[in-house]
Design an enzyme around this catalytic site. Structure first.
Site, PDB file in Angstrom:
ATOM      1  N   ASP A  19      -7.474  -9.303   5.243  1.00 22.39           N
ATOM      2  CA  ASP A  19      -8.578  -9.169   6.184  1.00 22.39           C
ATOM      3  C   ASP A  19      -9.041  -7.739   6.374  1.00 22.39           C
ATOM      4  O   ASP A  19      -8.330  -6.781   6.063  1.00 22.39           O
ATOM      5  CB  ASP A  19      -8.160  -9.690   7.559  1.00 22.39           C
ATOM      6  CG  ASP A  19      -7.234  -8.712   8.271  1.00 22.39           C
ATOM      7  OD1 ASP A  19      -6.223  -8.303   7.668  1.00 22.39           O
ATOM      8  OD2 ASP A  19      -7.525  -8.329   9.418  1.00 22.39           O
ATOM      9  N   ASP A  67       0.860  -1.185   0.000  1.00 19.72           N
ATOM     10  CA  ASP A  67       0.000   0.000   0.000  1.00 19.72           C
ATOM     11  C   ASP A  67       0.899   1.238   0.000  1.00 19.72           C
ATOM     12  O   ASP A  67       1.285   1.741  -1.049  1.00 19.72           O
ATOM     13  CB  ASP A  67      -0.925  -0.079   1.213  1.00 19.72           C
ATOM     14  CG  ASP A  67      -1.890   1.088   1.296  1.00 19.72           C
ATOM     15  OD1 ASP A  67      -1.965   1.873   0.345  1.00 19.72           O
ATOM     16  OD2 ASP A  67      -2.577   1.223   2.323  1.00 19.72           O
TER      17      ASP A  67
HETATM   18  P1  IMP Z   1       1.910  -0.671   3.698  1.00 19.05           P
HETATM   19  O1  IMP Z   1       2.944  -0.698   4.780  1.00 19.05           O
HETATM   20  O2  IMP Z   1       1.095   0.603   3.753  1.00 19.05           O
HETATM   21  O3  IMP Z   1       2.447  -0.939   2.327  1.00 19.05           O
HETATM   22  O4  IMP Z   1       0.858  -1.765   4.066  1.00 19.05           O
HETATM   23  C1  IMP Z   1       1.120  -3.070   3.904  1.00 19.05           C
HETATM   24  C2  IMP Z   1       0.215  -3.938   4.758  1.00 19.05           C
HETATM   25  O5  IMP Z   1      -1.009  -3.303   5.095  1.00 19.05           O
HETATM   26  C3  IMP Z   1      -0.177  -5.152   3.968  1.00 19.05           C
HETATM   27  O6  IMP Z   1       0.751  -6.196   4.147  1.00 19.05           O
HETATM   28  C4  IMP Z   1      -1.535  -5.488   4.519  1.00 19.05           C
HETATM   29  O7  IMP Z   1      -1.401  -6.332   5.648  1.00 19.05           O
HETATM   30  C5  IMP Z   1      -2.108  -4.178   4.954  1.00 19.05           C
HETATM   31  N1  IMP Z   1      -3.032  -3.636   3.933  1.00 19.05           N
HETATM   32  C6  IMP Z   1      -2.801  -2.594   3.108  1.00 19.05           C
HETATM   33  N2  IMP Z   1      -3.842  -2.369   2.307  1.00 19.05           N
HETATM   34  C7  IMP Z   1      -4.757  -3.311   2.614  1.00 19.05           C
HETATM   35  C8  IMP Z   1      -6.062  -3.622   2.092  1.00 19.05           C
HETATM   36  O8  IMP Z   1      -6.637  -2.979   1.163  1.00 19.05           O
HETATM   37  N3  IMP Z   1      -6.698  -4.677   2.666  1.00 19.05           N
HETATM   38  C9  IMP Z   1      -6.145  -5.424   3.668  1.00 19.05           C
HETATM   39  N4  IMP Z   1      -4.926  -5.174   4.176  1.00 19.05           N
HETATM   40  C10 IMP Z   1      -4.239  -4.118   3.656  1.00 19.05           C
END
Ligand code: IMP
Ligand code: MG
Length: 177
Positions: free
Chosen positions: A160, A104
Site C-alpha cells: 500500500d 527494503d
Molecule cells: P524494511 O524494514 O525497511 O525492510 O521495510 C519493510 C516493510 O516496509 C515492508 O514489509 C513494507 O510493509 C514496507 N515497505 C517497504 N518498501 C515499500 C514499498 O515500496 N511499498 C510499500 N511498502 C513498503
C-alpha cells in the site's frame, strides 16, 4: 482521490507474479516435504502474496500472521519495529517460514527473525515477494525471493501507499511517490 489505476506504472504483471509464485511454491514444497512448516505472514502487506502462495504449495502446512508497526503515511521506515499483533500458534520446534511482501532496509525482517528465533523454532527461513536492491541497513538473507526490484516505492498485490492500492492484482509504481 486519484483514480487508483491511471497513475500506476505497472512493474510486474499479474501473469509474471503468478509464474514466479509457481516456482517459489515448488521450491518450498521440495524443501519442506514431511516438515509440516508454519508460514508466518507479516500483515498487512503479505496477505495477498500469502494467499496465492499457500494455494500452490501441495504439502501440509499451517498459517499464522503477525502485525508490525508500519510506515504509516510515510514512505521511509522509522527504523523502529513493534509487534502490534502477535502469533496465535506456538512455533517451538517447528519449521518456520517468515513471509514478507517486501524487504527494503531489512530492519523489519531482521527484527522479526531474531524475535522468532527466541521462541525456539527448529528452523527459520525468509520468503519475500520483493527486495529492493542496495538498500539493506541490516544484512538479512532472503531464502526465497520473488523479484529483486529497483529502489522505488511500489504498490499493489498487497502493498500500500497510505492504505491504498493493496487490491491491485499487479505491482506498480505511483508517480507521486
Ligand atoms: P524494511 O524494514 O525497511 O525492510 O521495510 C519493510 C516493510 O516496509 C515492508 O514489509 C513494507 O510493509 C514496507 N515497505 C517497504 N518498501 C515499500 C514499498 O515500496 N511499498 C510499500 N511498502 C513498503
Ligand atoms: Mg510489510
Amino acid at each position: 482521490m486519484l483514480n487508483p489505476r491511471e497513475e500506476v506504472e505497472v512493474l510486474l504483471t499479474e501473469q509474471e507474479l503468478q509464474t514466479r509464485l509457481n516456482e517459489l511454491a515448488e521450491e518450498i514444497e521440495a524443501d519442506y516435504r514431511d516438515k509440516d512448516p508454519i508460514l508466518i505472514g507479516v500483515l498487512q502487506g503479505a496477505f495477498v502474496f500469502m494467499a496465492d502462495l499457500v494455494r500452490r504449495i501441495r504439502i501440509p502446512l499451517m498459517v499464522d500472521f503477525l502485525r508490525v508497526s508500519s510506515y504509516g503515511q510515510s514512505l521511509v521506515t522509522s527504523g523502529e519495529v513493534k509487534i502490534l499483533l502477535d502469533l496465535t500458534l506456538p512455533i517451538a520446534k517447528r519449521h518456520v517460514i517468515l513471509v514478507e511482501d517486501i524487504i527494503d532496509t531489512g530492519i523489519t525482517a531482521d527484527y522479526l527473525k531474531a524475535n522468532l528465533i527466541s521462541r525456539g523454532p527448529e528452523s527459520i527461513k525468509i520468503c519475500s515477494l520483493l527486495q529492493k536492491k542496495d538498500n539493506l541497513v541490516r544484512m538479512v538473507s532472503v531464502d526465497y525471493l520473488g523479484f529483486p526490484i529497483e529502489n522505488r516505492f511500489v504498490v499493489g498485490y498487497g502493498l500500500d501507499y497510505a492504505g491504498r492500492y493493496r487490491e491491485l492484482p499487479y505491482v506498480g509504481c505511483i508517480e507521486d511517490a
